[in-house]
Design a protein around this motif. Structure first.
Motif, PDB file in Angstrom:
ATOM      1  N   LEU A   1       0.821  -1.209   0.000  1.00 56.06           N
ATOM      2  CA  LEU A   1       0.000   0.000   0.000  1.00 56.06           C
ATOM      3  C   LEU A   1       0.855   1.259   0.000  1.00 56.06           C
ATOM      4  O   LEU A   1       0.488   2.272  -0.606  1.00 56.06           O
ATOM      5  N   GLY A   2       2.009   1.207   0.683  1.00 56.58           N
ATOM      6  CA  GLY A   2       2.917   2.350   0.664  1.00 56.58           C
ATOM      7  C   GLY A   2       3.451   2.618  -0.733  1.00 56.58           C
ATOM      8  O   GLY A   2       3.515   3.768  -1.187  1.00 56.58           O
ATOM      9  N   ALA A   3       3.844   1.532  -1.443  1.00 56.34           N
ATOM     10  CA  ALA A   3       4.343   1.686  -2.807  1.00 56.34           C
ATOM     11  C   ALA A   3       3.237   2.186  -3.736  1.00 56.34           C
ATOM     12  O   ALA A   3       3.469   3.058  -4.587  1.00 56.34           O
ATOM     13  N   VAL A   4       2.028   1.634  -3.568  1.00 51.43           N
ATOM     14  CA  VAL A   4       0.904   2.077  -4.392  1.00 51.43           C
ATOM     15  C   VAL A   4       0.566   3.538  -4.108  1.00 51.43           C
ATOM     16  O   VAL A   4       0.306   4.323  -5.027  1.00 51.43           O
ATOM     17  N   GLY A   5       0.590   3.909  -2.829  1.00 47.71           N
ATOM     18  CA  GLY A   5       0.303   5.300  -2.476  1.00 47.71           C
ATOM     19  C   GLY A   5       1.315   6.264  -3.063  1.00 47.71           C
ATOM     20  O   GLY A   5       0.957   7.351  -3.530  1.00 47.71           O
ATOM     21  N   LEU A   6       2.593   5.857  -3.061  1.00 45.18           N
ATOM     22  CA  LEU A   6       3.631   6.700  -3.651  1.00 45.18           C
ATOM     23  C   LEU A   6       3.412   6.856  -5.157  1.00 45.18           C
ATOM     24  O   LEU A   6       3.530   7.958  -5.705  1.00 45.18           O
ATOM     25  N   ALA A   7       3.066   5.753  -5.823  1.00 48.38           N
ATOM     26  CA  ALA A   7       2.824   5.802  -7.270  1.00 48.38           C
ATOM     27  C   ALA A   7       1.607   6.673  -7.590  1.00 48.38           C
ATOM     28  O   ALA A   7       1.634   7.480  -8.524  1.00 48.38           O
ATOM     29  N   ILE A   8       0.538   6.499  -6.792  1.00 40.57           N
ATOM     30  CA  ILE A   8      -0.672   7.295  -7.027  1.00 40.57           C
ATOM     31  C   ILE A   8      -0.399   8.773  -6.766  1.00 40.57           C
ATOM     32  O   ILE A   8      -0.845   9.653  -7.509  1.00 40.57           O
ATOM     33  N   GLY A   9       0.356   9.058  -5.697  1.00 39.43           N
ATOM     34  CA  GLY A   9       0.685  10.444  -5.395  1.00 39.43           C
ATOM     35  C   GLY A   9       1.477  11.112  -6.504  1.00 39.43           C
ATOM     36  O   GLY A   9       1.229  12.270  -6.870  1.00 39.43           O
ATOM     37  N   PHE A  10       2.419  10.362  -7.084  1.00 38.63           N
ATOM     38  CA  PHE A  10       3.200  10.909  -8.194  1.00 38.63           C
ATOM     39  C   PHE A  10       2.317  11.118  -9.428  1.00 38.63           C
ATOM     40  O   PHE A  10       2.435  12.117 -10.130  1.00 38.63           O
ATOM     41  N   ALA A  11       1.414  10.152  -9.660  1.00 35.17           N
ATOM     42  CA  ALA A  11       0.540  10.253 -10.839  1.00 35.17           C
ATOM     43  C   ALA A  11      -0.470  11.388 -10.700  1.00 35.17           C
ATOM     44  O   ALA A  11      -0.885  11.981 -11.697  1.00 35.17           O
ATOM     45  N   LEU A  12      -0.873  11.691  -9.459  1.00 34.43           N
ATOM     46  CA  LEU A  12      -1.917  12.689  -9.237  1.00 34.43           C
ATOM     47  C   LEU A  12      -1.361  14.047  -8.817  1.00 34.43           C
ATOM     48  O   LEU A  12      -2.104  14.877  -8.296  1.00 34.43           O
ATOM     49  N   LYS A  13      -0.056  14.278  -9.037  1.00 41.00           N
ATOM     50  CA  LYS A  13       0.522  15.556  -8.612  1.00 41.00           C
ATOM     51  C   LYS A  13      -0.125  16.733  -9.326  1.00 41.00           C
ATOM     52  O   LYS A  13      -0.354  17.794  -8.725  1.00 41.00           O
ATOM     53  N   ASP A  14      -0.455  16.548 -10.622  1.00 47.38           N
ATOM     54  CA  ASP A  14      -1.131  17.620 -11.353  1.00 47.38           C
ATOM     55  C   ASP A  14      -2.553  17.827 -10.842  1.00 47.38           C
ATOM     56  O   ASP A  14      -3.049  18.965 -10.808  1.00 47.38           O
ATOM     57  N   TYR A  15      -3.202  16.727 -10.452  1.00 47.18           N
ATOM     58  CA  TYR A  15      -4.560  16.841  -9.908  1.00 47.18           C
ATOM     59  C   TYR A  15      -4.538  17.647  -8.606  1.00 47.18           C
ATOM     60  O   TYR A  15      -5.359  18.549  -8.403  1.00 47.18           O
ATOM     61  N   VAL A  16      -3.574  17.311  -7.725  1.00 41.39           N
ATOM     62  CA  VAL A  16      -3.460  18.036  -6.458  1.00 41.39           C
ATOM     63  C   VAL A  16      -3.107  19.500  -6.713  1.00 41.39           C
ATOM     64  O   VAL A  16      -3.629  20.407  -6.058  1.00 41.39           O
ATOM     65  N   SER A  17      -2.217  19.731  -7.693  1.00 37.62           N
ATOM     66  CA  SER A  17      -1.850  21.108  -8.029  1.00 37.62           C
ATOM     67  C   SER A  17      -3.063  21.893  -8.512  1.00 37.62           C
ATOM     68  O   SER A  17      -3.221  23.075  -8.195  1.00 37.62           O
ATOM     69  N   SER A  18      -3.958  21.225  -9.271  1.00 41.35           N
ATOM     70  CA  SER A  18      -5.179  21.886  -9.738  1.00 41.35           C
ATOM     71  C   SER A  18      -6.102  22.216  -8.578  1.00 41.35           C
ATOM     72  O   SER A  18      -6.767  23.264  -8.575  1.00 41.35           O
ATOM     73  N   LEU A  19      -6.158  21.316  -7.587  1.00 47.43           N
ATOM     74  CA  LEU A  19      -6.990  21.588  -6.409  1.00 47.43           C
ATOM     75  C   LEU A  19      -6.469  22.803  -5.634  1.00 47.43           C
ATOM     76  O   LEU A  19      -7.240  23.657  -5.196  1.00 47.43           O
ATOM     77  N   ILE A  20      -5.136  22.881  -5.491  1.00 43.55           N
ATOM     78  CA  ILE A  20      -4.538  24.024  -4.794  1.00 43.55           C
ATOM     79  C   ILE A  20      -4.795  25.307  -5.586  1.00 43.55           C
ATOM     80  O   ILE A  20      -5.140  26.348  -5.016  1.00 43.55           O
ATOM     81  N   ALA A  21      -4.642  25.223  -6.910  1.00 44.56           N
ATOM     82  CA  ALA A  21      -4.920  26.384  -7.752  1.00 44.56           C
ATOM     83  C   ALA A  21      -6.386  26.789  -7.661  1.00 44.56           C
ATOM     84  O   ALA A  21      -6.722  27.974  -7.762  1.00 44.56           O
ATOM     85  N   GLY A  22      -7.274  25.804  -7.459  1.00 48.47           N
ATOM     86  CA  GLY A  22      -8.686  26.111  -7.290  1.00 48.47           C
ATOM     87  C   GLY A  22      -8.947  26.928  -6.043  1.00 48.47           C
ATOM     88  O   GLY A  22      -9.784  27.843  -6.042  1.00 48.47           O
ATOM     89  N   VAL A  23      -8.211  26.616  -4.968  1.00 50.30           N
ATOM     90  CA  VAL A  23      -8.330  27.409  -3.736  1.00 50.30           C
ATOM     91  C   VAL A  23      -7.823  28.828  -3.979  1.00 50.30           C
ATOM     92  O   VAL A  23      -8.432  29.806  -3.540  1.00 50.30           O
TER      93      VAL A  23
END
Length: 284
Positions: A90-112
Motif C-alpha cells: 500500500l505504501g508503494a501504491v500510495g507513492l505511485a498514485i501520489g506521483f501520478a496525481l501531482k497535477d490533480y493536487v496542483s489543480s486543487l490548490i490552484a482552485g483554492v
C-alpha cells in the motif's frame, strides 16, 4: 527488509496452478470489459434523452469496477497477505498514485487560489490558451467555459500557474467589443471616422454610459479602422459586432468608400483577429 530472503517473503510461490489462475482472471477481465462496453453502448444507442447519456457514463465506471475487482482477487494470489506485506504494498501504491496525481493536487490548490484571487467567476468572458467563452461553473479542480460554438470546455485551474488569463469583463457588465474595417487609402478620413461613430451610436445593442472610440491606423495597403464600444449585455457581443459590421459596410458602400485590397502576403496582427471574433477587455 534488509535481507534478500525477506524480500522473497513478500511474494507467494508462483507455480503452474497460480499462473493458470492469473491467466483465467486476466481472460475474464478482458471478456467482461468487452461484453460490458458493447452491451452498454448497444443499450444506450436504443435509448433517448438524458437516459442515453447516463448509460454511456456507466461504460468507464463499469470498466473501473471490473479492474479494481480483478486486482483485489489477483494481488492476494501473488503477494502473501500479511500485515507487513500489505503495508509495504500500500505504501508503494500510495507513492505511485501520489506521483501520478501531482497535477490533480496542483489543480486543487490552484482552485483554492482562484477562489481567493478571483481571476474568473461565473458570468465572466475569459480567454485561456486560446479558449474563449463564458465561465459557467468554477469547481474545485476545473473551470467550465462555454464557447461561442456552444462547446463546454473544462479547463484545469492548473493553468493559473503559468498561463495568462484574459478576462474581458472581470465581474462587471461592461465588455468592450471591436469591429474592424479595412478601407482603401483614398477616402475622407474625418467623414469615415464620424460615420463609424454614428453607426455605433445608433446600434440597438449599445451601452450608452460607456465611451465610443473610433481608432484609425494607416497601413501600407490602406487604412484600418476600429470601432471600440460596449454592448448592453456581454452576451450580446457577437450580435453587437455583427450589427456594427453590417451597417458600417452598407453606409461606407453607399458613400462610395472602397474596401482595401490586401496583398496575399499581408499578415493581420493578433489584435485584428481577436477583435473580429470576440470582445476585448478595455485594458488590452
Amino acid at each position: 527488509m534488509d535481507d534478500p530472503k525477506q524480500y522473497a517473503r513478500l511474494f507467494n510461490d508462483i507455480d503452474g496452478q497460480t499462473l493458470i489462475t492469473l491467466a483465467v482472471i486476466l481472460t475474464s477481465v478482458v471478456l467482461l470489459i468487452i461484453v460490458s462496453q458493447r452491451g452498454l453502448n448497444w443499450l444506450a444507442n436504443r435509448l433517448h434523452g438524458q437516459v442515453r447519456f447516463r448509460v454511456f457514463a456507466l461504460v468507464p465506471l463499469t470498466r473501473l469496477i471490473i479492474l479494481i475487482t480483478a486486482l483485489a482477487i489477483a494481488v492476494p494470489i501473488v503477494i502473501e497477505p500479511s500485515l507487513r506485506n500489505m503495508v509495504t504494498v500500500l505504501g508503494a501504491v500510495g507513492l505511485a498514485i501520489g506521483f501520478a496525481l501531482k497535477d490533480y493536487v496542483s489543480s486543487l490548490i490552484a482552485g483554492v487560489v482562484s477562489a481567493i484571487e478571483l481571476p474568473y467567476r461565473p458570468g465572466d468572458w475569459v480567454d485561456i490558451e486560446g479558449t474563449y467563452g463564458e465561465v459557467r461553473h468554477v469547481g474545485m479542480r476545473t473551470v467550465k467555459i462555454l464557447t461561442p460554438d456552444d462547446d463546454l470546455v473544462a479547463m484545469p485551474h492548473l493553468k493559473l500557474w503559468d498561463t495568462a488569463v484574459y478576462n474581458a469583463n472581470n465581474g462587471e457588465t461592461s465588455l468592450q467589443c471591436v469591429a474592424s474595417f479595412y478601407l482603401h487609402p483614398e477616402h475622407e478620413a474625418g467623414w469615415v471616422r464620424k460615420a463609424l461613430r454614428d453607426i455605433a451610436l445608433t446600434s440597438a445593442y449599445l451601452k450608452f454610459d460607456q465611451p465610443i472610440i473610433v481608432v484609425a491606423e494607416e497601413q501600407p495597403w490602406g487604412t484600418h479602422y476600429r470601432i471600440r464600444a460596449y454592448p448592453v449585455d456581454p452576451r450580446q457581443q457577437f450580435l453587437f459586432i455583427t450589427d456594427l459590421t453590417v451597417r458600417g459596410k452598407r453606409v461606407l458602400s453607399q458613400a462610395g468608400v472602397k474596401a482595401a485590397l490586401l496583398p496575399p502576403d499581408a499578415v493581420m496582427d493578433s489584435s485584428d483577429s481577436a477583435g473580429g471574433r470576440r470582445g476585448q477587455h478595455p485594458g488590452r
